[in-house]
Motif scaffolding. Structure first.
Motif, mmCIF file in Angstrom:
data_model
loop_
_atom_site.group_PDB
_atom_site.id
_atom_site.type_symbol
_atom_site.label_atom_id
_atom_site.label_comp_id
_atom_site.label_asym_id
_atom_site.label_seq_id
_atom_site.Cartn_x
_atom_site.Cartn_y
_atom_site.Cartn_z
ATOM 1 N N GLN A 129 -19.952 3.790 15.492
ATOM 2 C CA GLN A 129 -20.935 4.225 14.486
ATOM 3 C C GLN A 129 -21.841 5.333 15.004
ATOM 4 O O GLN A 129 -23.044 5.368 14.760
ATOM 5 N N ASN A 131 -23.648 8.726 15.327
ATOM 6 C CA ASN A 131 -24.187 9.637 14.318
ATOM 7 C C ASN A 131 -23.609 11.030 14.550
ATOM 8 O O ASN A 131 -24.073 11.780 15.402
ATOM 9 N N ALA A 181 -16.435 3.436 9.145
ATOM 10 C CA ALA A 181 -17.188 4.683 8.950
ATOM 11 C C ALA A 181 -18.095 4.518 7.735
ATOM 12 O O ALA A 181 -17.695 3.920 6.743
ATOM 13 N N SER A 182 -19.303 5.052 7.842
ATOM 14 C CA SER A 182 -20.235 4.846 6.735
ATOM 15 C C SER A 182 -20.216 6.005 5.730
ATOM 16 O O SER A 182 -20.880 5.952 4.713
ATOM 17 N N GLY A 207 -25.309 8.488 10.557
ATOM 18 C CA GLY A 207 -24.213 7.575 10.832
ATOM 19 C C GLY A 207 -22.937 8.359 11.008
ATOM 20 O O GLY A 207 -22.951 9.591 11.087
ATOM 21 N N ALA A 313 -26.204 2.182 6.721
ATOM 22 C CA ALA A 313 -25.513 1.603 7.887
ATOM 23 C C ALA A 313 -26.280 1.924 9.168
ATOM 24 O O ALA A 313 -26.926 2.964 9.280
ATOM 25 N N THR A 315 -26.763 2.995 13.082
ATOM 26 C CA THR A 315 -26.071 3.924 13.959
ATOM 27 C C THR A 315 -26.056 3.352 15.373
ATOM 28 O O THR A 315 -26.725 2.361 15.665
#
Lengths: 350, 617
Positions: A129, A131, A181-182, A207, A313, A315
């Protein structure tokens, strides 16, 4: 070789909030083939960054190896870039991000780089996750080694020399969705109206943002029978949701077009406005996104647009509980526990 | 039962013998055995401990060998053992064989031992340990664990270890878990009483309090390496578990948890990622180094192989990164829990193309700490990977070591990094321009300056301004500059440690890393044989000028190392342009740490073979 562009600029070029024109976001002259889809991606990145008024030096351009990975040289000259090794950009970006979480990480990869040699690193960077914006310039072919089939080539297609792809393709969007994945999108490099706002939204998103960009290879994969040629993609592309990106400070004044829309507020207060061309489309439903990608594929269509978004979400650094000061700026007195502490550590070993 | 018929070959030995514990792994013997070794140290007597363990989690034989020697001969002694604590039925026959004639076998006599297994030239100390535990403790886990504590108690009586020292150790070990202290001390007493009542205690070899430890500590090298990285300012770690390097990162992590959490926010001034493999592990460390954070990874042989490509990138792109290599027996997965120094060449020249890497060779936990902290300064200064060449013996065994040392006046050397102010004052910046003539160029970090100092980092050829170039001249100039940088490195790494005898000797011994622990004894044995030797311990690569000088000053040089192919000898000969015939190699690569006996035997043999030749001449 790479060649610098002329510094000449027209006086009437519009400037952004930083007083910079889009030319300040350009890179060296591209050495990719004339008509390469990747150059359109570079151009979209330049426009997205200029329009967002991001300070170029606060961006890090990361890439692996391949035609796609050469592209960062052709945008954002005032940004640091790192052209790493084949398939390993995700780990280097992870390290760079751990060291300095305050930069914007724009990563360029290709189908060989991410779906073959780097599939493991791709999978794990999604899991972490991180960023970052992870873009794959996906042309279904190995360009830099002259036309071999890629793992994203559709089963049954032939390359330019007539070799047939015998195996199932890897869909990186589906993988990214499965691995958490967001932000997941698929775009066509030839559709800048779609690509630029998606890139902007991906940058604004806190994210892991993944964009699979179908980017035809004019030299090795633009023939009849290819499912990644300009003609084929243009004929088979379909869009679930068109996206507008509204930066934090702007009021939403745009006229509401036909159809449904939804505004999603991002972490920094900016807004993604999603126009649902397909009325049933729901960008907050991860499982449905995976199904939609597959269903379109079975109909011979390529579903593009924002496929999934989770604006809240966590990170990596939130999960890790990393200190606010980037690791590369923490001073020695906070890092080194000093003599006195060492004395008591020594005592514990006596 | 002392065997009346046994001839006593152990004679009366004070503070000079070996005790070996034969256990089954996963039974909790490690902490009891460690307590035994530490008790000897707390009595002021030099001691070393070697854990010889299998690549297995539970159920396989494992040995813990404690050498007590007041002359400071603390390398592995080799040969048979004065006393073996035989707690493992699987290795029982082997263990009986391993006792020196006249020595002792301490065993659990709860079950009858078949008489045909027993030798008649050793003594048997049978203690019904299992039965005692069954009777005294209710909890099944305690019944197992306290077996180990009982034999330590028995050894205290047999070897004259001060019981008070053991009691204090138990107290220290269970600080915060006080209710465990009483049963542990009780188990010690059970063993002590049984031995006192049934055997003639102490034996003819025993310990006697001395004051020889000074301020030394007893610790493993990986703790030193991990802690050194905390002191050296490492903030980013990418790693992948692999024996025997795993505990480097585990120690780093646990010290960071204690020492690097911001007290106000509870947030971490460090980031550790367990990567998907070793490629990603070093990739992360390199990414962080590129962005200006101090970063490292730790691995072992197979990990080095996987990291090779990235090491080439870091060398060529000139990115600082620290790699701690805890060497083990190879090749392939080799013997993962056995020691070797077999990655010397693989690390010195790791990767494709022309590459050379800076290596450091620590000899002790204190030096693991020192080198670990130093490596961050060196790699920042030199903008290149620095590889620390520890090994399993040094890394995972407890060693009597000088304490860890840090001076608060020490400031991190972050090398040639341009700040925003410096960039403002710079006319033009070229990432790969050799401004100072030392081969080291100035670098910049992303985010520093709005319009100066940005460059594109790549593994492919470029000119001085970091612009892609396939021009031969650009490539050659760059490679020559990297060569100059490596020459600069030779002036920055720790100098070899040279100890010359009083007389002008013609024989020099060269050694490095964990071999150091066998060298004092080697010198002593050779001296007794009338062979005086000078010593040189190599601490790093590239080699400083003192190394060639030492070799040239001696007629005969022995290079002692723990690998088959005499890798350091090759490196010396290649890099210093020395005729390989001038360097005689002494090697040991059986996976156990090298002994003074092996080294001196080999040297004596070579020298004896030369004598008839000289007579012919």
């Amino acid at each position: 070789m790479s060649f610098a562009k002329s510094k000449f600029r027209h006086k009437s070029l519009p400037v952004n909030d930083l007083g910079l024109t889009y030319r300040d976001y350009e890179g060296a002259i591209s050495t990719l083939c004339a008509g390469c889809g990747h150059d359109s991606i570079s151009s979209a990145i330049i426009h997205a960054c200029a329009e967002l008024s991001i300070e170029p030096h606060k961006i890090a351009k990361m890439s692996g190896i391949g035609c796609s990975s050469k592209a960062p040289n052709y945008f954002l000259n005032n940004s640091h870039g790192f052209n790493t090794v084949h398939g390993r950009m995700p780990s280097v970006t992870t390290g760079a991000n751990l060291a300095n979480k305050d930069l914007t990480y724009l990563a360029m990869s290709g189908d060989g780089d991410s779906a073959s040699i780097g599939l493991g690193q791709f999978a794990h960077v999604v899991r972490r996750q991180l960023n970052m914006v992870y873009m794959v310039a996906n042309n279904g072919v190995y360009g830099l080694t002259k036309g071999q089939l890629a793992a994203t080539s559709d089963r049954g297609v032939k390359n330019k020399t007539g070799d047939t792809s015998l195996f199932n393709d890897i869909d990186l969007c589906t993988m990214a969705l499965q691995l958490g994945a967001s932000f997941v999108a698929r775009c066509f490099s030839g559709d800048k109206a779609q690509l630029v706002p998606i890139i902007k939204a991906a940058i604004a998103h806190q994210g892991f943002a993944f964009i699979d960009i179908i980017s035809p290879c004019v030299t090795f994969n633009n023939h009849p029978g290819s499912t990644r040629s300009y003609d084929y993609v243009q004929e088979h592309v379909t869009t679930g949701a068109v996206t507008d990106f509204v930066p934090i400070k702007e009021e939403i004044t745009a006229q509401i077009p036909e159809g449904e829309f939804e505004d999603i507020c991002l972490h920094d207060g900016s807004v993604i406005r999603i126009h649902k061309l397909d009325k049933g489309y729901d960008t907050s439903n991860r499982l449905k996104a995976m199904t939609d990608v597959e269903e379109h594929k079975q109909r011979g269509e390529i579903l593009t647009g924002l496929l999934y978004l989770n604006p809240t979400a966590s990170t990596f650094h939130e999960l890790n509980n990393t200190a606010d000061t980037p690791m590369n700026q923490v001073k020695q007195d906070l890092l080194c526990p000093g003599e006195r502490v060492l004395g008591s550590i020594n005592d514990s070993f006596r | 039962m002392i065997n009346e018929n046994v001839e006593d070959n152990t004679s009366t030995k004070i503070n000079d013998f070996v005790v070996k514990f034969a256990n089954t792994n996963g039974t909790g013997s490690a902490s009891a055995n460690n307590m035994f070794a530490k008790a000897i140290m707390r009595m002021g007597i030099p001691v070393s401990a070697k854990n010889i363990f299998p690549s297995n989690i539970q159920g396989a034989p494992t040995w813990y060998e404690v050498r007590i020697n007041e002359n400071e001969f603390l390398g592995r002694r080799g040969g048979k053992t004065e006393i073996i604590v035989a707690m493992n039925a699987q290795s029982f026959i082997e263990d009986i064989e391993d006792v020196v004639s006249g020595g002792y076998l301490l065993f659990d006599s709860s079950k009858q031992i078949p008489a045909d297994l027993l030798r008649d030239d050793i003594n048997y100390l049978g203690i019904p340990i299992s039965s005692m535990c069954l009777k005294e403790f209710q909890n099944p886990r305690q019944r197992q664990l306290f077996k180990n504590v009982i034999y330590v108690g028995a050894l205290a009586a047999l070897l004259d270890i001060e019981f008070g020292v053991l009691k204090t150790l138990v107290g220290d070990q269970f600080k915060g878990k006080e209710k465990l202290i009483t049963p542990n001390v009780y188990a010690l007493e059970l063993g002590f009483q049984y031995a006192s009542n049934h055997f003639s205690c102490p034996l003819n070899f025993k310990v006697q309090r001395r004051d020889l430890i000074g301020n030394r500590i007893m610790v493993d090298g990986n703790t030193g390496s991990g802690l050194g990285a905390v002191y050296g300012g490492a903030t980013v770690v990418g790693w992948y578990p692999i024996t025997p390097s795993t505990s480097v990162v585990e120690k780093f992590a646990s010290y960071c948890q204690r020492l690097r959490i911001d007290p106000a926010t509870g947030k971490k001034n460090f980031a550790i990622v367990q990567a998907e493999d070793e490629l990603a592990a070093i990739g992360m460390a390199i990414g962080a180094g590129w962005n200006g954070a101090r970063s490292f990874t730790a691995t072992s042989g197979p990990g080095i192989s996987l990291m090779a490509e990235f090491l080439g990138l870091a060398y060529f792109a000139e990115i600082p990164v620290v790699l701690i290599n805890i060497q083990r027996a190879g090749p392939s997965t080799g013997m993962p829990t056995r020691t070797q120094q077999s990655d010397v060449l693989a690390c010195a020249y790791a990767s494709h193309g022309d590459t050379k890497h800076v290596l450091l060779f620590p000899e002790s936990p204190a030096e693991c700490f020192e080198h670990s902290a130093l490596a961050f300064d060196l790699s920042d200064r030199l903008q290149t990977p620095v590889i620390i060449m520890s090994d399993l013996d040094l890394g995972m065994n407890d060693h009597l070591s000088a304490p860890f040392i840090w001076n608060d006046k020490q400031k991190y050397d972050l090398g040639k990094v341009l700040s925003i102010r410096e960039l403002d004052n710079t006319e033009s910046f070229g990432r790969y321009r050799d401004v100072d003539g030392d081969g080291i160029c100035y670098r910049t970090f992303a985010g520093t300056h709005p319009n100066k100092g940005a460059f594109f980092t790549r593994g492919t050829s470029r000119n001085e301004d970091a612009i892609y170039s396939e021009k031969s001249a650009d490539y050659v100039d760059n490679m020559r500059r990297l060569e100059r940088k490596f020459a600069t490195a030779a002036t920055l790494i720790p100098k070899a440690e040279i100890s010359s005898g009083l007389q002008n000797t013609q024989i020099g011994l060269i050694y490095y890393g964990s071999t150091a622990q066998a060298i004092g004894e080697t010198k002593h044995i050779l001296h007794k044989q009338g062979i005086p030797v000078d010593l040189m311990r190599i601490k790093g690569f590239p080699f400083g000028s003192e190394i060639k000088k030492f070799i040239e000053q001696h007629e005969q040089i022995f290079v002692i190392e723990q690998n088959r192919d005499a890798q350091m000898r090759t490196l010396l000969s290649t890099e210093l342009n020395i005729d390989p015939n001038c360097l005689t190699s002494v090697v040991c690569f059986d996976g156990l740490s090298i002994t003074a006996k092996q080294i001196s035997n080999d040297i004596i043999q070579v020298i004896e073979q030369q004598i008839p030749n000289q007579e012919v001449v």
